[in-house]
Scaffold this motif. Structure first.
Motif, PDB file in Angstrom:
ATOM      1  N   GLY A  61       0.793  -1.225   0.000  1.00  0.00           N
ATOM      2  CA  GLY A  61       0.000   0.000   0.000  1.00  0.00           C
ATOM      3  C   GLY A  61       0.822   1.270   0.000  1.00  0.00           C
ATOM      4  N   HIS A  62       2.076   1.210   0.459  1.00  0.00           N
ATOM      5  CA  HIS A  62       2.897   2.418   0.361  1.00  0.00           C
ATOM      6  C   HIS A  62       4.309   2.033  -0.072  1.00  0.00           C
ATOM      7  N   ARG A  63       5.016   3.022  -0.571  1.00  0.00           N
ATOM      8  CA  ARG A  63       6.333   2.752  -1.140  1.00  0.00           C
ATOM      9  C   ARG A  63       7.311   3.757  -0.549  1.00  0.00           C
ATOM     10  N   ASN A  64       8.392   3.276   0.021  1.00  0.00           N
ATOM     11  CA  ASN A  64       9.411   4.174   0.560  1.00  0.00           C
ATOM     12  C   ASN A  64      10.417   4.550  -0.526  1.00  0.00           C
ATOM     13  N   VAL A  65      10.913   5.770  -0.451  1.00  0.00           N
ATOM     14  CA  VAL A  65      11.977   6.197  -1.363  1.00  0.00           C
ATOM     15  C   VAL A  65      13.100   6.771  -0.506  1.00  0.00           C
ATOM     16  N   ILE A  66      14.309   6.292  -0.730  1.00  0.00           N
ATOM     17  CA  ILE A  66      15.475   6.868  -0.037  1.00  0.00           C
ATOM     18  C   ILE A  66      16.381   7.454  -1.098  1.00  0.00           C
ATOM     19  N   LYS A  67      16.658   8.755  -0.987  1.00  0.00           N
ATOM     20  CA  LYS A  67      17.470   9.399  -2.024  1.00  0.00           C
ATOM     21  C   LYS A  67      18.164  10.623  -1.427  1.00  0.00           C
ATOM     22  N   SER A  68      19.212  11.063  -2.109  1.00  0.00           N
ATOM     23  CA  SER A  68      19.840  12.308  -1.679  1.00  0.00           C
ATOM     24  C   SER A  68      19.821  13.331  -2.815  1.00  0.00           C
ATOM     25  N   LEU A  69      19.107  12.999  -3.875  1.00  0.00           N
ATOM     26  CA  LEU A  69      19.006  13.922  -5.023  1.00  0.00           C
ATOM     27  C   LEU A  69      17.688  14.698  -4.945  1.00  0.00           C
ATOM     28  N   LEU A  70      17.803  16.006  -4.753  1.00  0.00           N
ATOM     29  CA  LEU A  70      16.604  16.863  -4.728  1.00  0.00           C
ATOM     30  C   LEU A  70      16.882  18.029  -5.661  1.00  0.00           C
ATOM     31  N   LEU A  71      16.385  17.927  -6.873  1.00  0.00           N
ATOM     32  CA  LEU A  71      16.778  18.883  -7.913  1.00  0.00           C
ATOM     33  C   LEU A  71      16.125  20.250  -7.770  1.00  0.00           C
ATOM     34  N   LYS A  72      14.955  20.298  -7.099  1.00  0.00           N
ATOM     35  CA  LYS A  72      14.277  21.593  -6.960  1.00  0.00           C
ATOM     36  C   LYS A  72      14.879  22.342  -5.781  1.00  0.00           C
ATOM     37  N   PRO A  73      15.384  23.581  -6.026  1.00  0.00           N
ATOM     38  CA  PRO A  73      16.070  24.315  -4.952  1.00  0.00           C
ATOM     39  C   PRO A  73      15.237  24.451  -3.687  1.00  0.00           C
ATOM     40  N   ASP A  74      13.941  24.725  -3.803  1.00  0.00           N
ATOM     41  CA  ASP A  74      13.154  24.919  -2.575  1.00  0.00           C
ATOM     42  C   ASP A  74      12.982  23.616  -1.811  1.00  0.00           C
ATOM     43  N   GLU A  75      12.883  22.501  -2.540  1.00  0.00           N
ATOM     44  CA  GLU A  75      12.791  21.189  -1.881  1.00  0.00           C
ATOM     45  C   GLU A  75      14.087  20.874  -1.142  1.00  0.00           C
ATOM     46  N   LEU A  76      15.218  21.164  -1.803  1.00  0.00           N
ATOM     47  CA  LEU A  76      16.521  20.866  -1.195  1.00  0.00           C
ATOM     48  C   LEU A  76      16.726  21.739   0.042  1.00  0.00           C
ATOM     49  N   GLU A  77      16.348  23.028  -0.095  1.00  0.00           N
ATOM     50  CA  GLU A  77      16.516  23.911   1.066  1.00  0.00           C
ATOM     51  C   GLU A  77      15.687  23.414   2.252  1.00  0.00           C
TER      52      GLU A  77
END
Lengths: 359, 235
Positions: free
Chosen positions: A208-224
């Motif tokens: 029913g749910h899916r986890n995502v583990i990542k260190s790539l956040l391309l949108k500046p506001d998301e990364l901030e």
């Protein structure tokens, strides 16, 4: 098991990691910590775990990243140049919020350096050599029992903050022997229990749910926002995880700051100084990050003449000591490097010389 | 003499690191140098331990040399701190010399003991004793099974059978007389299983008084705590 046994530092650390519930070890042999992979290669399988030696430290740390992202309880050890190779992985682990316990049994540097003890990894462990804004809890025990206790606790802290933890033990800590009481075996987290214990993990069993583990956040506001979020954890660590010991600060003529085995050597120097009529205190940071700034507020600034950082480096903790003293007293350094440990007498003589300069 | 008579020229000392084999070897060399020996006018201490690059003592070398002991090996030399599996060819000198009593201190585990292979011919002439120092407080050798496994691994690596045991049950500076007794019982039991005699019971002379020792064998050997820097016990 509460019986006292005699163990070599490295063996005790490997055993403590297993007792703490480590199920997966990743590493690569390097002096002065090779007894750890040796011990793990022999013992971990018997205890229901897996030992993995990759072709390099870079591969080891990334394999650890993958395993811990899947929810495995992971312990990694190396020594200075090997830890340097793992720095990229540590930055990724912090960004991806994956808990791993690291142990650095440090030696002399820079470069390949030597195999004798060193503390010149202070910057590497407290500032980090990886990219980006990140921190790791960094603890520096000064005897084998304390190291065993910290290694036993480290996975709990790593899981609590979902952040890697670094334990810094100078080479002497790895090679020396001491009587130690080992803690009881903590239950190893089994694969079927991971979804419950670590709901964020890539356990492969999510319905029913899916986890995502990542260190790539391309949108500046998301990364901030992500960086601000992980910094909320660092603020909590700075508030709740400061550890140190302070002794003899009342009307001390001089206050030493030392960590790891050097603190023990300084204890002998303090006894020798007392025989010469000089009263010396000691601040021993146990958490190097967060640094115990508040410990310095207990110094008797009217009486004490100088604060001296004693290090097996050219003066790295000195930066933090100066910030903690914050101009209230002169700050000095007594240092040896290249793998040389000063004698307690040498520390006494250099202290007396430095105190003369103050007057 | 504080030890069951040593009726062979070469005394090879083995044991887990932390067993105290180097302290034992140094103390034995001191003892033999002070007693003198008509049969063997020369005395050498050869360290063949390549497993441990830390805790070396040049001061010890100088002290031993003033007693007339020839000292060869890395444990007493600070210049070589690389982990090279290399041993000085000088080690062969005393082993060849029939007028020289030799104490050989070798590797802390089966890998360390492996180096003895190149010297094997000296150990095939019925002129040596292989003694294992056992510390019943060491994590890995505190059970009879653990100690047997460890000693078997050394015998396998060297291809040489043991001739006797040395009880050195200790917890560094936390050792007391009861530890020595406990170690003696342990070594007696281990010796029964392996059909090996106990050569002596060691005790740390700076910490335990000879008169406080109880329920041990006829030979009690005082050891110094020479190899450990004093500041390591300031914790």
């Amino acid at each position: 098991m509460s019986e006292k046994v005699l163990m070599k530092g490295n063996e005790a650390y490997a055993e403590a990691a297993i007792l703490a519930g480590c199920r997966y070890y990743f590493g690569y042999p390097i002096t002065p910590q090779s007894e750890i992979p040796e011990y793990m290669s022999r013992e971990l399988k018997k205890r229901g775990g897996t030992f993995f030696q990759a072709e390099s430290e870079l591969s080891s740390v990334n394999a650890a990243y993958g395993c811990a992202a899947a929810g495995g309880s992971v312990f990694v050890s190396s020594s200075s140049p090997g830890i340097a190779l793992m720095q990229e992985g540590m930055s990724f682990l912090c960004s991806a919020e994956v808990p791993v316990t690291f142990l650095n049994v440090s030696r002399g540097g820079p470069g390949v350096g030597g195999i004798q003890p060193g503390q010149a990894d202070y910057y590497q462990c407290t500032r980090g050599g990886g990219n980006g804004d990140y921190h790791m809890l960094c603890f520096a025990p000064s005897n084998i029992q304390e190291a065993v206790d910290i290694i036993y606790e480290a996975p709990l802290l790593a899981d609590k903050y979902r952040n890697p933890v670094m334990i810094l033990a100078d080479g002497m800590m790895g090679q020396m022997m001491e009587p130690v009481v080992l803690p009881p075996q903590r239950e190893q987290l089994q694969s079927e229990d991971i979804p419950k214990a670590k709901p964020w993990a890539l356990s492969g069993t999510a319905k029913g749910h899916r986890n995502v583990i990542k260190s790539l956040l391309l949108k500046p506001d998301e990364l901030e926002k992500h960086v601000e979020d992980i910094f909320k954890k660092y603020e909590a660590m700075e508030r709740d995880e400061v550890r140190y010991e302070a002794s003899g600060l009342e009307d001390a003529d001089v206050v030493f700051v030392a960590f790891g085995t050097v603190a023990r050597l300084v204890n002998e120097s303090i006894e020798l100084l007392a025989e010469r009529g000089i009263k010396a205190g000691l601040i021993r940071p146990i958490s190097l990050w967060p640094f115990p700034n508040k410990a310095f507020d207990a110094i008797d600034f009217a009486k004490t003449k100088k604060v001296i950082s004693v290090e097996l480096s050219m003066g790295q903790m000195l930066t933090d000591v100066k910030m903690a003293v914050n101009g209230r007293l002169p700050v000095g350094l007594i240092s040896r490097t290249g793998g040389i440990v000063p004698t307690s007498i040498e520390v006494v003589e250099k202290t007396i010389a430095q105190l003369k300069e103050v007057r | 003499m504080f030890i069951k008579p040593l009726d062979k020229r070469i005394i090879a000392v083995t044991g887990h690191y932390g067993s105290g084999k180097t302290e034992f070897s140094v103390s034995l060399a001191n003892l033999l140098a002070k007693e003198g020996d008509r049969e063997y006018p020369r005395l050498a201490l050869v360290d063949l331990d390549i497993a441990n690059p830390y805790f070396r003592s040049r001061e010890r070398k100088e002290e031993l040399e003033t007693l007339g002991i020839r000292v060869i090996g890395s444990a007493y030399d600070c210049e070589i701190t690389a982990e090279l599996p290399a041993l000085s060819a000088a080690a062969r000198g005393p082993l060849e010399d029939e007028g020289c009593r030799v104490i050989v201190d070798f590797g802390g585990n089966d890998a360390g003991a492996l180096v003895l292979h190149q010297f094997r011919k000296y150990f095939q002439m019925d002129q040596h004793l292989m003694l294992a120092v056992v510390n019943a407080s060491r994590a890995e050798t505190r059970t009879i099974e653990g100690a047997m496994e460890h000693l078997a691994a050394i015998e396998y690596a060297t291809g040489l059978p043991l001739d006797g045991l040395i009880n050195n049950c200790h917890l560094l500076r936390e050792t007391d007389a009861d530890d020595v007794t406990r170690g003696h019982r342990f070594c007696e039991e281990l010796g029964r299983k392996l059909a090996l005699p106990v050569y002596c019971d060691c005790y740390p002379a700076p910490l335990v008084k000879a008169e406080d020792l109880h329920d041990i064998g006829p030979w009690a050997m005082p050891l110094g705590l020479y190899m450990r820097p004093s500041w390591l016990d300031k914790y």
